[in-house]
Design an enzyme around this catalytic site. Structure first.
Site, PDB file in Angstrom:
ATOM      1  N   GLU A   1       0.807  -1.222   0.000  1.00  0.00           N
ATOM      2  CA  GLU A   1       0.000   0.000   0.000  1.00  0.00           C
ATOM      3  C   GLU A   1       0.838   1.268   0.000  1.00  0.00           C
ATOM      4  O   GLU A   1       0.475   2.265  -0.632  1.00  0.00           O
ATOM      5  CB  GLU A   1      -0.952  -0.007   1.200  1.00  0.00           C
ATOM      6  CG  GLU A   1      -2.150  -0.918   1.045  1.00  0.00           C
ATOM      7  CD  GLU A   1      -1.865  -2.369   1.386  1.00  0.00           C
ATOM      8  OE1 GLU A   1      -2.774  -3.214   1.248  1.00  0.00           O
ATOM      9  OE2 GLU A   1      -0.720  -2.662   1.803  1.00  0.00           O
TER      10      GLU A   1
ATOM     11  N   HIS B   1     -12.010  -4.923   8.892  1.00  0.00           N
ATOM     12  CA  HIS B   1     -12.573  -4.717   7.559  1.00  0.00           C
ATOM     13  C   HIS B   1     -13.904  -3.970   7.616  1.00  0.00           C
ATOM     14  O   HIS B   1     -14.691  -4.036   6.676  1.00  0.00           O
ATOM     15  CB  HIS B   1     -12.780  -6.059   6.841  1.00  0.00           C
ATOM     16  CG  HIS B   1     -11.523  -6.685   6.341  1.00  0.00           C
ATOM     17  ND1 HIS B   1     -10.609  -7.288   7.175  1.00  0.00           N
ATOM     18  CD2 HIS B   1     -11.017  -6.795   5.084  1.00  0.00           C
ATOM     19  CE1 HIS B   1      -9.601  -7.751   6.458  1.00  0.00           C
ATOM     20  NE2 HIS B   1      -9.819  -7.466   5.186  1.00  0.00           N
TER      21      HIS B   1
END
Length: 662
Positions: free
Chosen positions: A397, A466
């Site tokens: 990322e 999440h």
């Protein structure tokens, strides 16, 4: 430095020995005077000097031309000077003057001039490396033949950013020369205490080339880098060069330097890059008088630059807010969409497809966005239609967002994807300290038109890693724009507007809405960023939300309408910048305010709206302001607990009733 000398520093032609010596002498005297000015309190901020490392900077930059880019470090004065920046504006920057390279916004650690291929010295160790792969991505897509030299110190090898950047450059064969200036110390620690594997082994592990060079011999560095640059232009893939050198001063000015002995420093001073260069000049038949003349010339240049900086003005108070964000185009609110129904996921794909077709500088990058078409199928088919411009990335990322930063600085309009909003923490430096701040710290020289797409959504037992709604974390960073649409039409119009926007935008979708349907807008549909929308008019109470919870608010408003409570619902659409005017105008009409969001209650967007109402709308309030949001705890996994944790339309309706009754 004269205009001709600055141009020569960018030509890429092989400078003669005397010119190389001149460039090193310029760096040496600049650093020595910077140290003196710091001791005299004329330089207010941190100063990290590169005395002793002049040959690696000059040698690495000498073979470069106007196509090429460098990224630098907190010890970056030498790199900037070697690339052609002038001493006058750099001294002015160190002194915080408006005539400084970055108009006094960056200081010693953040000097940059993207127009000259200097994408910035950087106060975060290793942070320039992901930006370098972004610049190299731009060079690759544009086929300019440009290369990037990414300077870093031996200490940066311990950073995850180093691994991610080198690995990405390797798998994509990017034209990057990773230039390690191994000065044997990472702040106060010796390299031997920081690493067990040598750089040669690391390079082999990444599958890239490795070269070692005497970093105190400017000719050796120049010749090696010239050879590497030629290979990079031919498409050989990245190379790691280790230039062994030594810094004479401490990690920072004022460092007590208890970690090394005077004898060690004395030994290295015998290998002074300027002494090595002078001996080579003598061997080549260059007269001492010629070398002395260069030193006199540089001395005069440095003193003139210092005096000019002293006479320059500080930035005007009226300029305090300059360069935080680029002015964005003014867009009217579009007409409501009236086309056939389409899904939010179609809106995302269609917006990406439209902008990829309209602008060759747009590209998409992320994990599995190419061949895989995104984990939700949002980019399916785009890689085939736009070869090379929908790019699969490693699970890195930081490198992904760094690619966006570097490519944007190189003039492109990248759209990168972070698969889940929860993963923003992995790459937060590239958002917090790079994308959000580089325009400001460079005094407006850096352009950052980039989009980071991500998604969130609680309510489907995705668990605590999440399900997070982290928009308040992002909205708290000055310079970042945060957008969270609630309908397919707004998703299409806001995403297109974000891609065209001159600022870094984090575009947050709710994955539970990907299948939701709404009217399709026309192809030219654009929604203004920073403008909320009244999606239901009312007179009794203002209900503010955004993203998926807007629909719960509308459902709650319909429920209480049957009981005689007329609710006005506002969809913020953009979290930062916040449309305060629309909310306050509604509050002035209804005199009551309720805020609902999926993010946990404490320190969130709701808290900001409450503060705004108390500051600017206090005299309109006829009841307490109430927030409807999950309690401050991680999202539960068990469906029964998650239902208790996440408010729904019923909870919103109950709150509206309670506030309306006051």
């Amino acid at each position: 430095m004269t205009t001709d000398q600055r141009k020569d520093a960018m030509t890429g032609s092989r400078p003669d020995l005397l010119e190389l010596h001149r460039r090193m002498r310029r760096i040496r005297r600049f650093e020595e005077r910077a140290a003196e000015l710091y001791r005299q309190s004329e330089v207010p901020g941190f100063v990290h000097l590169s005395i002793g490392q002049e040959a690696s900077a000059v040698g690495a930059c000498a073979p470069l031309d106007e196509r090429d880019v460098i990224t630098s470090t907190h010890r970056g004065h030498g790199h900037c000077l070697a690339r052609g920046l002038d001493t006058g504006s750099m001294f002015a920057e160190l002194m915080g003057r408006d005539t400084g390279t970055c108009h006094g916004r960056g200081g010693s650690m953040h000097i940059a001039d993207p127009g000259r291929g200097v994408f910035g010295a950087n106060g975060i160790v290793g942070a320039g490396l992901p930006i370098a792969v972004g610049a190299a991505t731009a060079a690759t897509l544009r086929r300019t033949g440009g290369v990037v030299v990414a300077f870093f110190g031996d200490g940066a090898v311990a950073q995850g950013m180093f691994h991610e950047a080198v690995n990405l450059a390797a798998v994509q064969d990017l034209p990057v020369l990773f230039m390690c200036e191994n000065n044997h110390y990472a702040e106060f620690s010796s390299a031997a205490d920081q690493h067990r594997a040598p750089l040669s082994a690391r390079a082999a592990g990444y599958g890239i080339g490795y070269e070692h060079v005497d970093g105190n011999d400017v000719v050796a560095v120049t010749d090696l880098v010239a050879s590497v640059v030629e290979r990079l232009r031919a498409g050989s893939g990245p190379v790691l060069v280790e230039a062994e050198t030594y810094r004479w001063h401490g990690h920072y000015e004022g460092d007590p330097e208890r970690y090394r002995s005077p004898g060690e420093l004395a030994d290295w001073k015998k290998r002074d890059p300027l002494l090595v260069s002078r001996r080579r000049l003598t061997a080549a038949g260059v007269r001492d008088e010629a070398v002395d003349a260069v030193e006199v010339e540089i001395e005069a240049e440095i003193e003139s630059a210092v005096e000019a900086a002293r006479q320059a003005s500080a930035p005007a108070p009226s300029s305090l807010f300059d360069h935080v964000s680029a002015p964005r185009p003014s867009l009217p609110e579009p007409a409501p969409a009236t086309g056939e129904k389409f899904r939010t996921m179609d809106a995302v794909r269609t917006a990406l497809e439209h902008e990829l077709a309209a602008d060759p500088d747009v590209f998409v990058a992320g994990i599995d966005v190419g061949a895989g078409g995104n984990v939700f199928g949002l980019t399916r088919g785009l890689a085939d239609r736009f070869p090379g411009r929908v790019r699969d990335m490693p699970i890195s990322e930081t490198a992904i967002v760094g690619t966006a930063v570097g490519a944007a600085m190189a003039g492109m309009r990248p759209i990168v994807e972070i698969m889940y909003m929860d993963f923003i923490g992995v790459c937060f430096d590239q958002l917090l300290n790079q994308a959000a701040k580089l325009r400001f710290m460079t005094g407006g020289r850096a352009s950052l038109p980039l989009v980071v797409r991500t998604q969130f959504g609680a309510g489907r037992s995705s668990g605590s890693q999440h399900s997070q709604s982290l928009e308040a974390l992002l909205a708290h960073v000055p310079g970042l724009t945060v957008v969270m649409p609630s309908t397919p039409a707004d998703t299409y119009g806001l995403l297109r507007a974000a891609i065209r926007d001159p600022n870094p935008v984090v575009f947050v979708e709710n994955r539970l809405q990907y299948g939701s349907k709404g009217p399709r807008p026309p192809a030219d549909h654009l929604v203004p960023i920073g403008k909320a929308k009244v999606v239901r008019e009312g007179r009794d109470l203002t209900l503010v939300s955004y993203s998926r919870m807007v629909h719960d608010c509308l459902a709650a408003a319909d429920t209480v309408a049957a009981e005689g409570i007329d609710v006005e619902v506002i969809d913020l659409r953009t979290i930062a910048p916040l449309d305060r005017e629309t909310v306050l105008a509604s509050l002035a009409k209804t005199n009551r305010l309720v805020i609902a969001h999926e993010a946990v209650r404490d320190f969130g967007v709701g808290a900001e709206l409450v503060a705004m109402a108390a500051d600017d709308g206090f005299w309109h309030l006829d009841a307490p302001i109430v927030r409807v949001a999950p309690p401050p705890m991680p999202a539960p996994y068990a469906p029964s607990l998650e239902r208790l944790w996440l408010p729904d339309a019923g909870a919103i309706a109950d709150t509206v009733r309670r506030v309306a009754a006051v």
